[in-house]
Enzyme design. Sequence first.
Site, PDB file in Angstrom:
ATOM      1  CG  HIS A  99     -26.586 -41.056 -27.582  1.00 38.32           C
ATOM      2  ND1 HIS A  99     -26.058 -41.860 -28.562  1.00 38.32           N
ATOM      3  CD2 HIS A  99     -25.979 -41.426 -26.428  1.00 38.32           C
ATOM      4  CE1 HIS A  99     -25.162 -42.667 -28.018  1.00 38.32           C
ATOM      5  NE2 HIS A  99     -25.093 -42.425 -26.731  1.00 38.32           N
ATOM      6  CG  HIS A 125     -30.220 -34.142 -33.162  1.00 39.87           C
ATOM      7  ND1 HIS A 125     -29.364 -33.959 -34.225  1.00 39.87           N
ATOM      8  CD2 HIS A 125     -29.597 -33.565 -32.102  1.00 39.87           C
ATOM      9  CE1 HIS A 125     -28.289 -33.306 -33.836  1.00 39.87           C
ATOM     10  NE2 HIS A 125     -28.402 -33.053 -32.535  1.00 39.87           N
ATOM     11  CB  THR A 208     -22.932 -30.893 -29.227  1.00 40.56           C
ATOM     12  OG1 THR A 208     -24.089 -31.576 -29.736  1.00 40.56           O
ATOM     13  CG2 THR A 208     -22.892 -29.470 -29.756  1.00 40.56           C
TER      14      THR A 208
END
Length: 265
Positions: A99, A125, A208
């Site tokens: 992701h 990230h 999130t």
Amino acid sequence: MSARPWLITSALTVAAVTLVGCAPPTPEPSVTPVAEPAHWSYDGASGPASWAELDPGFAACGVGTAQSPIDLPATVPAPSTGIQLSAGDADGDVFDTGHAVEFEADGEGETLTFADDAYSLQQIHAHVPSEHTVNGRPAAGELHLVHADAAGKLLVLGILVTEGPASDALAPFIDEATHAADEEDVTMDVSAVLPPSLEHYEYSGSLTTPPCTEDVHWVVMSTPISMSVEQIGTLEDAHSHNARPTQPLGGRVVVGGSAELGVEG
């Protein structure tokens, strides 16, 4: 007349063989299958609008009242809190989570002190475009520096990214983004990744991504950093539009904060 002994022995042997042959097989020990993690994504049927329906463990994504990201105000509130950063070189691996491209730190490169609690850097990230917006406008990208204290409580430092000069500090991370499956070792100068001003927004939110766990403290820098068009494009090529839409603020309050940086030798 009594039966001959050898006839009796033969009969018992045949009976034993017959009983063994007809006995039910020993049942195999039962094994409880391990459930595969629910597949989620950023679009389609497994996108953000459906996360809560994909797995019972993702319920907070739909019913949570303190979710992230949010739309931040155009003006940073007057600082009412402060944090201390102690930053230096961080060693770790770069890999692709499926992701996002992620740098997993060894836990020794940077610490952050908030409300007398010490947090250490766990990973960095990237999201393209940004997840947090300011006055309704997203930035070109956003970095999340995920920290944890000794009890596992999370604090995430968000840094917005705009198009401009290339970031030398992030070059090791971005250079590995195109072949992050190899889990390459890199060294990151965390202090050089931070923006020149450490004024920031603070609020209580969530992860999130699923499971959207709440009680995450967010510190979002109000001054963005820059990356070149090529650097942003590299991250976008790895994962395009991996950003959750902003969530309702509800009764939460966004406050302003300041920070002091100490660079480790």
